[in-house]
Motif scaffolding. Structure first.
Motif, PDB file in Angstrom:
ATOM      1  N   ASN A  71      26.857  11.302  44.291  1.00  0.00           N
ATOM      2  CA  ASN A  71      27.676  10.576  43.320  1.00  0.00           C
ATOM      3  C   ASN A  71      28.743  11.419  42.652  1.00  0.00           C
ATOM      4  N   PHE A  72      28.859  12.677  43.040  1.00  0.00           N
ATOM      5  CA  PHE A  72      29.955  13.502  42.546  1.00  0.00           C
ATOM      6  C   PHE A  72      30.924  13.736  43.700  1.00  0.00           C
ATOM      7  N   LEU A  73      31.500  12.658  44.182  1.00  0.00           N
ATOM      8  CA  LEU A  73      32.527  12.704  45.203  1.00  0.00           C
ATOM      9  C   LEU A  73      33.851  12.376  44.523  1.00  0.00           C
ATOM     10  N   ASP A  74      34.471  13.416  44.012  1.00  0.00           N
ATOM     11  CA  ASP A  74      35.752  13.402  43.293  1.00  0.00           C
ATOM     12  C   ASP A  74      35.667  12.815  41.893  1.00  0.00           C
ATOM     13  N   ILE A  75      34.870  11.792  41.673  1.00  0.00           N
ATOM     14  CA  ILE A  75      34.600  11.291  40.329  1.00  0.00           C
ATOM     15  C   ILE A  75      33.090  11.072  40.209  1.00  0.00           C
ATOM     16  N   PRO A  76      32.556  10.956  38.981  1.00  0.00           N
ATOM     17  CA  PRO A  76      31.124  10.676  38.829  1.00  0.00           C
ATOM     18  C   PRO A  76      30.845   9.184  38.995  1.00  0.00           C
ATOM     19  N   THR A  77      30.441   8.791  40.186  1.00  0.00           N
ATOM     20  CA  THR A  77      30.213   7.377  40.462  1.00  0.00           C
ATOM     21  C   THR A  77      28.815   6.943  40.042  1.00  0.00           C
ATOM     22  N   ASP A  78      28.653   5.648  39.894  1.00  0.00           N
ATOM     23  CA  ASP A  78      27.331   5.100  39.592  1.00  0.00           C
ATOM     24  C   ASP A  78      26.456   5.105  40.833  1.00  0.00           C
ATOM     25  N   CYS A  79      27.051   4.760  41.975  1.00  0.00           N
ATOM     26  CA  CYS A  79      26.321   4.680  43.238  1.00  0.00           C
ATOM     27  C   CYS A  79      27.331   4.845  44.369  1.00  0.00           C
ATOM     28  N   PRO A  80      26.883   5.257  45.540  1.00  0.00           N
ATOM     29  CA  PRO A  80      27.830   5.575  46.608  1.00  0.00           C
ATOM     30  C   PRO A  80      27.788   4.647  47.810  1.00  0.00           C
ATOM     31  N   GLN A  81      27.130   3.489  47.689  1.00  0.00           N
ATOM     32  CA  GLN A  81      26.909   2.694  48.892  1.00  0.00           C
ATOM     33  C   GLN A  81      27.428   1.263  48.811  1.00  0.00           C
ATOM     34  N   ARG A  82      27.224   0.566  47.707  1.00  0.00           N
ATOM     35  CA  ARG A  82      27.604  -0.839  47.627  1.00  0.00           C
ATOM     36  C   ARG A  82      29.079  -0.965  47.234  1.00  0.00           C
ATOM     37  N   ASP A  83      29.522  -2.179  46.994  1.00  0.00           N
ATOM     38  CA  ASP A  83      30.929  -2.442  46.688  1.00  0.00           C
ATOM     39  C   ASP A  83      31.219  -2.165  45.215  1.00  0.00           C
ATOM     40  N   GLU A  84      30.990  -0.908  44.810  1.00  0.00           N
ATOM     41  CA  GLU A  84      31.206  -0.511  43.420  1.00  0.00           C
ATOM     42  C   GLU A  84      31.728   0.922  43.410  1.00  0.00           C
ATOM     43  N   ARG A  85      30.852   1.920  43.357  1.00  0.00           N
ATOM     44  CA  ARG A  85      31.242   3.325  43.496  1.00  0.00           C
ATOM     45  C   ARG A  85      32.291   3.716  42.468  1.00  0.00           C
ATOM     46  N   LEU A  86      32.066   3.309  41.230  1.00  0.00           N
ATOM     47  CA  LEU A  86      33.048   3.490  40.173  1.00  0.00           C
ATOM     48  C   LEU A  86      32.575   4.542  39.173  1.00  0.00           C
ATOM     49  N   GLY A  87      33.513   5.067  38.403  1.00  0.00           N
ATOM     50  CA  GLY A  87      33.221   6.121  37.443  1.00  0.00           C
ATOM     51  C   GLY A  87      32.717   5.580  36.122  1.00  0.00           C
ATOM     52  N   TRP A  88      31.532   5.008  36.129  1.00  0.00           N
ATOM     53  CA  TRP A  88      30.965   4.426  34.912  1.00  0.00           C
ATOM     54  C   TRP A  88      30.762   5.509  33.862  1.00  0.00           C
ATOM     55  N   THR A  89      31.340   5.275  32.698  1.00  0.00           N
ATOM     56  CA  THR A  89      31.333   6.287  31.646  1.00  0.00           C
ATOM     57  C   THR A  89      29.939   6.528  31.082  1.00  0.00           C
ATOM     58  N   GLY A  90      29.148   5.462  30.964  1.00  0.00           N
ATOM     59  CA  GLY A  90      27.800   5.626  30.429  1.00  0.00           C
ATOM     60  C   GLY A  90      26.932   6.488  31.316  1.00  0.00           C
ATOM     61  N   ASP A  91      26.944   6.218  32.614  1.00  0.00           N
ATOM     62  CA  ASP A  91      26.154   7.004  33.555  1.00  0.00           C
ATOM     63  C   ASP A  91      26.536   8.482  33.479  1.00  0.00           C
ATOM     64  N   ALA A  92      27.844   8.738  33.383  1.00  0.00           N
ATOM     65  CA  ALA A  92      28.334  10.115  33.376  1.00  0.00           C
ATOM     66  C   ALA A  92      27.840  10.873  32.150  1.00  0.00           C
ATOM     67  N   GLN A  93      27.934  10.279  30.963  1.00  0.00           N
ATOM     68  CA  GLN A  93      27.521  11.012  29.768  1.00  0.00           C
ATOM     69  C   GLN A  93      26.012  11.193  29.723  1.00  0.00           C
ATOM     70  N   MET A  94      25.258  10.271  30.322  1.00  0.00           N
ATOM     71  CA  MET A  94      23.800  10.407  30.320  1.00  0.00           C
ATOM     72  C   MET A  94      23.318  11.551  31.211  1.00  0.00           C
ATOM     73  N   PHE A  95      24.087  11.849  32.245  1.00  0.00           N
ATOM     74  CA  PHE A  95      23.638  12.810  33.252  1.00  0.00           C
ATOM     75  C   PHE A  95      24.342  14.160  33.143  1.00  0.00           C
ATOM     76  N   ILE A  96      25.389  14.261  32.337  1.00  0.00           N
ATOM     77  CA  ILE A  96      26.240  15.447  32.389  1.00  0.00           C
ATOM     78  C   ILE A  96      25.487  16.724  32.059  1.00  0.00           C
ATOM     79  N   ARG A  97      24.540  16.686  31.126  1.00  0.00           N
ATOM     80  CA  ARG A  97      23.835  17.924  30.773  1.00  0.00           C
ATOM     81  C   ARG A  97      22.980  18.404  31.940  1.00  0.00           C
ATOM     82  N   THR A  98      22.320  17.488  32.613  1.00  0.00           N
ATOM     83  CA  THR A  98      21.556  17.867  33.801  1.00  0.00           C
ATOM     84  C   THR A  98      22.486  18.393  34.880  1.00  0.00           C
ATOM     85  N   ALA A  99      23.599  17.713  35.090  1.00  0.00           N
ATOM     86  CA  ALA A  99      24.565  18.147  36.105  1.00  0.00           C
ATOM     87  C   ALA A  99      25.069  19.553  35.826  1.00  0.00           C
ATOM     88  N   ALA A 100      25.248  19.898  34.540  1.00  0.00           N
ATOM     89  CA  ALA A 100      25.757  21.213  34.179  1.00  0.00           C
ATOM     90  C   ALA A 100      24.751  22.321  34.465  1.00  0.00           C
TER      91      ALA A 100
END
Length: 892
Positions: free
Chosen positions: A453-482
C-alpha cells in the motif's frame, strides 16, 4: 578510531535529480569506544571530486548536529553535481579523517525554463477516447564522444523511456501520482553509457495511469486531463566541453503501440503482433509514424521528484499449481503481494493467454474475485509466434496471491512465472521478532501491508476499484510505518499534496490526491494534516517538514474551530466515526462510539500537536494561543462527556481509549477510565470491539496505566476478533475486517472486504515502543536521545526490536529465563546518541551486571544509575550493552 560514514543528502546516498535549493546533509559516526559524541564538525563542498577549489566551507563548527545540517548561505544550481565531505571532533577532541567523498546532483529546479515542449500523439492517430497507447520517438546524431548525459523528463499520464533499444533507469509509474493541477514531478536519468558518437535514438511509452485512466469506484475517467503527453530534455556534455540539449518538439514522431488497453484497476491488453521492431534504436523502417503534436500545458507545476521512486524490489516464484473444483488452473504464490507477473510462453501467432489476479480462494477452493468489485485485474497477451516470448505489464499493478491462467499450454511450468513485487523503494529500517511464531507472522503481515500500500502514495488497499490515499488510514499507520521503513521522503511528498488539495477554509479531503470531489472534513481523517508531519518530525528529527506544513496544520485546526455548535467542541458535520468498529449496529459500518466524542477528542489532539509544533518552530505567540485553545477544548470535553463523579459518559472501548491516550481527563478520572476500559475488556473476554479509530491506541492506553498483562492478552488472542485470528486463517497481510474470512470459510462481505488493508497493522507501533521498548523523545527527536524500556509480559519469553535511525542502528533485546528468573537485556545505541535504559523487574542496581559480569556501577559508557519504583534507570552513551540480573517484580 573515529570515522565518519554513511553520508546522505536529503536522506539519500549520492542522489541525482533532487529539487532542494538548500540541501541538508547528514552523516553517522563510527567508533570502537563507548559513549562517543560529536562536539564539532567541518564540511566542504566542491564542484570537483578532488576539492581543488571548494565552493563552500563551513569551517570548524562547534555543534553536535550530524543530521539535517543545512548549508547556510549556499544555494544549489539546477542540473549541477556537488561533491562534499565531512570530518568531526569527538568529546575528547579527537579529530577524524575526512570522510569518503559523496555527492548530490540537482534536477531541473522549479521555475527554471525548459527547452523541451509538451508533445502528444496527434488525435488523428490516436483519438482521445481510444484505449490504445502511443509510442513517441526521435532519431538524433551526436557529433563527438560523450562525457556525460542526463535526461530530464516527465509526462501527462505515465511514461517509460528507451534509449538505443534499452530501458532507461529502473523506475516505474513515473512521474508518480501527485495533485497534478499543482505538482507534476520530473525525473533525472543518467544516460551517459547508453549513448554513442554517431546515430542514436530515444523513445517513450505512454500510459493512462492516474492522470487519464479510471480512478475510484464511481468510474471516473480523465480526472486530470484527456491527452497523454511527454516532456523531455536530453543534456549532453561532450569530451571537448561543448554542450547540447535535445528536447521534445514537433520533430518527434508518434505511432500506435502494442498496448491496446492499460488501466491501473483493470490490467493490460497487449498484442505482440503489433510490436514495432527496433523502434527505439534508429533502425526502424516502419512507415506508420506521424509527426507528434506540440500541446500547451505550461511548466509552472513542474518540480523534481520528492520521494523515492517505485521500483521492482523482489521476485517470488509460485509455490503450487492448483486445479480448483470449478476446473480453473490457478497459480498460488504463497503471499498476498502487489505488482505483476512476468511470464514466458510459446505458441502460434494469435494465441491469446490471460492472467486474472485475486487475493483469496473461497470456502470451496474456487477462484474468488467478488471483493475486487469492478476491478478486472486481468492481463491479456496475444502471441506473435516467434519462439519463447517473455512479457510483463508496464502501466498497471495488481494486488494478488492467486492467478488464474487461461490459454497457456499444459502442463503448466511454474518456472515460467514469477511475481514481481513493486512498491516505493523506501529503505527498510525496522525489525521485530519474538518467541511467539504467530506474532512474528503478524509482523510479516504488517510489513507486507506497507509494501502493498505504499506504492507512490499511502493507499487503503491495492486490489479493488479504489486504491486511494485515504487520510485516516495514513495517520493511523504512520508511526508503525516509520519503524519499518524510512518514510520521511514518502510522506513529505504526500503531505505537500494534502496541503495543495486542502480547501480554502482548511478542510482536508478524505483522500489525497483528492479525486472524490467535495468530500472533506472528517475527524480522524483530516487530522492527518497535523499528526503525519509531527510523526515525521519525531521519528526523523526533520524540522523542515513542520516548517512547510505549518500553515496547513493551522488551517485544519481553524476549520475545526469553525465547526462546533458549542464553542470548543466539534459536534457537527459528517464523520466516519470509529469506522468498522465491531460494536456497530447491524448493517452499519460506523462503530457505537458517538461521533462527537471522537471528533472533539481529535480536536484536542490536533491542537496539542500544533502547540508543540509552534514551540519547535519558535512561534511563541502561536504556542501560547494553542495552549489556551487546548485547555479550553479539554475543559469543554470534560464538561460535555465526563460526569461530575468523573465517569466517562460513554460505554465503548474506543471512547475510553481516546480519552486516555489523548490525555483528556484529570488524574482521578483517567484512572477511573482505565479501570472501566479493563472491565470492558473483561466483558468481551479480552477481545477488541474497536474499529479504525480505537484500535491503534488501545494497547498504548492499557500500558500507560501498567495494564501490560491485559495488553498482552489482546495481542495473543487467536480467535475472532483479534490480530492473530487472520494469521490462524492463513493471512499473509493485514485484513480490512477482523473477520474478512469467517470461521466457516465464508466472507464478511463482497463489496468492502480487502485482504491487504494496513490500518489494523498499527499494533506494530506498540510492539516496537512497548514490547521492545524503543521510544523517541519529543524534546530530542529522531533518536538523538531515546528511551529503551522493554516491557516483558505473559506469553513471551523473549523479544527483539531494532531500527536503523539517522544516527545508526538502535537495538533492544530481552530474554527472561522462566526456570531461574534470569533476565538478559541487550541494547545498542549509535554514536552521537544517548539513551535512558529502563531495566524492568528489579529496583536493585547492585544486582545487575553488564558485559559478562562487570558490576553495573563499573561498566564503561554508563553515565548515571538510579532506582525507580519498578525498574533501574540507566543513562547510557553509545555502544553495545548486555545487562544480566534476576527478574524479581511481577508485571501486571
Amino acid at each position: 578510531m573515529l570515522e565518519v560514514t554513511d553520508l546522505r543528502c536529503e536522506y539519500w546516498h549520492n542522489p541525482i535529480g533532487i529539487g532542494e535549493r538548500h540541501p541538508r546533509l547528514s552523516w553517522r559516526l563510527q567508533s570502537d569506544k563507548r559513549a562517543v559524541s560529536q562536539k564539532a564538525y567541518e564540511l566542504e563542498v566542491a564542484e570537483d571530486e578532488q576539492f581543488t577549489i571548494p565552493c563552500w566551507k563551513s569551517g570548524k563548527v562547534d555543534s553536535a548536529q550530524s543530521v539535517h545540517v543545512e548549508l547556510s548561505n549556499f544555494e544549489a544550481v539546477s542540473c549541477k553535481r556537488y561533491y562534499y565531505r565531512v570530518r568531526v571532533w569527538d568529546q575528547e577532541g579527537e579529530c577524524s579523517e575526512w570522510s569518503e567523498t559523496s555527492y548530490w546532483e540537482m534536477g531541473k529546479l522549479e521555475g527554471d525554463a525548459w527547452d523541451g515542449q509538451w508533445i502528444a500523439a496527434p488525435l488523428s492517430l490516436i483519438p482521445e477516447d481510444s484505449t490504445q497507447l502511443p509510442l513517441l520517438r526521435r532519431d538524433f546524431r551526436l557529433e563527438a564522444a560523450v562525457k556525460e548525459a542526463r535526461v530530464y523528463a516527465t509526462s501527462l499520464g505515465l511514461y517509460e523511456l528507451e534509449m538505443n533499444g534499452q530501458r532507461v533507469g529502473d523506475r516505474y509509474f513515473t512521474p508518480g501520482w501527485t495533485s497534478y493541477t499543482h505538482t507534476i514531478q520530473t525525473q533525472t536519468f543518467d544516460v551517459t553509457r547508453m549513448l554513442k558518437q554517431g546515430n542514436n535514438a530515444m523513445g517513450a511509452w505512454l500510459g493512462n495511469g492516474w492522470y487519464k485512466g479510471n480512478l475510484g469506484w464511481q468510474g471516473g475517467r480523465n480526472i486530470y486531463g484527456s491527452r497523454l503527453a511527454l516532456l523531455l530534455e536530453l543534456h549532453v556534455v561532450y569530451e571537448d566541453g561543448r554542450k547540447e540539449i535535445i528536447g521534445t518538439d514537433s520533430s518527434w514522431m508518434a505511432a500506435p503501440g502494442p498496448i491496446l488497453m492499460s488501466e491501473l484497476y483493470h490490467g493490460e491488453t497487449y498484442d505482440a503482433r503489433l510490436e514495432i521492431p527496433a523502434w527505439s534504436t534508429g533502425d526502424d523502417e516502419n512507415g506508420g509514424w506521424q509527426a507528434a503534436e506540440v500541446i500547451d500545458h505550461g511548466y509552472d507545476m513542474l518540480k523534481p521528484q520528492i520521494n523515492e521512486p517505485v521500483r521492482a524490489i523482489e521476485t517470488i516464484r509460485p509455490v503450487q499449481v492448483v486445479t480448483t473444483p470449478e476446473g480453473d488452473t490457478v497459480l498460488d504464490f504463497g503471499q498476498n503481494l502487489v505488482g505483476w507477473v512476468r511470464f514466458r510462453v510459446a505458441g502460434p501467432a494469435g494465441t491469446l493467454v490471460t492472467l486474472q489476479h485475486a487475493e483469496v480462494l473461497d470456502a470451496d477452493g474456487n477462484f474468488y474475485t467478488e471483493n475486487l468489485r469492478t476491478a478486472k485485474q486481468t492481463i491479456s497477451y496475444t502471441l506473435k509466434g516467434e519462439g519463447t516470448e517473455t512479457y510483463a505489464p508496464r502501466f498497471t499493478f495488481q494486488g494478488f496471491r492467486y492467478v488464474r491462467l487461461a490459454g497457456f499450454p499444459e502442463p503448466i511450468d511454474m518456472e515460467a512465472f514469477e511475481a514481481v513485487v513493486l512498491h516505493t523503494d523506501m529503505e527498510e529500517t525496522g525489525t521485530f521478532r519474538c518467541s511467539e511464531p504467530l506474532v512474528n507472522q503478524l509482523q510479516s503481515n504488517i510489513r507486507w501491508g506497507l509494501k502493498g500500500n505504499f506504492l507512490d502514495i499511502p493507499t487503503d488497499c491495492p486490489q479493488r476499484d479504489e486504491r486511494l490515499g485515504w487520510t485516516g488510514d495514513a495517520q493511523m499507520f504512520i508511526r508503525t510505518a516509520a519503524f519499518l521503513s524510512n518514510t520521511a521522503p514518502f510522506f513529505t511528498k504526500w503531505l505537500s499534496d494534502l496541503a495543495h488539495d486542502q480547501r480554502e477554509d482548511g478542510a482536508v479531503p478524505f483522500v489525497v490526491p483528492n479525486i472524490l470531489g467535495d468530500s472533506f472534513g472528517s475527524a480522524a481523517w483530516g487530522d492527518a494534516a497535523v499528526i503525519c508531519p509531527w510523526t515525521v518530525y519525531v521519528s526523523y528529527g526533520d524540522g523542515r517538514i513542520l516548517e512547510r506544513q505549518y500553515e496547513s496544520m493551522k488551517q485544519w485546526v481553524s476549520y475545526i474551530q469553525a465547526q462546533g455548535e458549542q464553542e470548543f467542541l466539534w459536534n457537527t458535520g459528517f464523520h466516519f466515526g470509529d469506522w468498522l468498529g465491531l460494536d456497530a449496529k447491524s448493517g452499519d459500518y460506523v462503530g457505537a462510539t458517538e461521533r462527537d466524542i471522537i471528533a472533539s477528542a481529535y480536536y484536542a489532539y490536533s491542537v496539542d500537536l500544533l502547540q508543540k509544533t509552534a514551540v519547535v518552530l519558535g512561534k511563541e505567540d502561536d504556542a501560547r494561543k494553542y495552549a489556551d485553545l487546548r485547555s479550553n477544548v479539554v475543559k469543554a470535553f470534560r464538561e460535555e462527556f465526563v460526569t461530575p463523579a468523573g465517569r466517562l459518559a460513554a460505554s465503548t472501548q474506543t471512547a475510553h481509549v481516546l480519552a486516555i491516550f489523548f490525555n483528556l481527563l484529570d488524574e482521578p478520572a483517567e484512572k477511573r477510565a482505565a479501570a472501566k476500559l479493563h472491565r470492558l475488556l473483561e466483558e468481551s473476554k479480552f477481545h477488541l470491539t474497536t474499529g479504525f479509530v480505537g484500535t491503534p491506541y488501545i494497547s498504548h492506553a492499557l500500558s500507560k496505566h501498567g495494564m501490560h498483562e491485559a495488553a498482552y492478552k489482546l495481542l495473543l488472542q487467536q480467535d475472532f476478533p483479534s490480530w492473530l485470528y487472520p494469521v490462524t486463517k492463513g493471512a499473509t497481510t493485514i485484513w480490512e475486517h477482523w473477520d474478512g474470512i469467517k470461521e466457516d470459510g465464508s466472507f464478511w462481505s463482497s463489496d468492502m472486504n480487502s485482504f491487504n488493508h494496513y490500518a489494523y497493522g498499527a499494533i506494530g507501533d506498540w510492539l516496537y515502543r512497548t514490547v521492545a521498548g524503543i521510544q523517541t523523545v519529543e524534546a530530542s527527536p529522531g533518536y538523538k536521545h531515546m528511551v529503551i524500556a522493554p516491557i516483558p509480559g505473559p506469553g513471551l519469553t523473549w523479544a527483539e526490536g531494532s531500527i536503523n535511525t539517522m544516527y545508526g542502528p538502535v537495538r533492544s533485546f530481552w530474554r527472561l529465563e522462566e526456570a531461574d528468573g534470569l533476565m538478559q537485556v541487550e541494547v545498542t545505541i549509535p554514536p552521537n546518541a544517548t539513551a535512558e535504559v529502563r531495566l524492568p523487574g528489579t529496583t536493585d542496581p547492585a544486582s545487575i551486571t553488564e558485559g559478562g559480569g562487570v558490576p553495573l556501577s563499573q561498566a564503561a559508557g554508563i553515565l548515571s544509575i538510579s532506582a525507580g519504583e519498578e525498574d533501574v534507570v540507566v543513562q547510557a552513551g553509545s555502544g553495545e550493552y548486555s545487562f544480566q540480573y534476576k527478574y524479581r517484580l511481577q508485571v501486571s
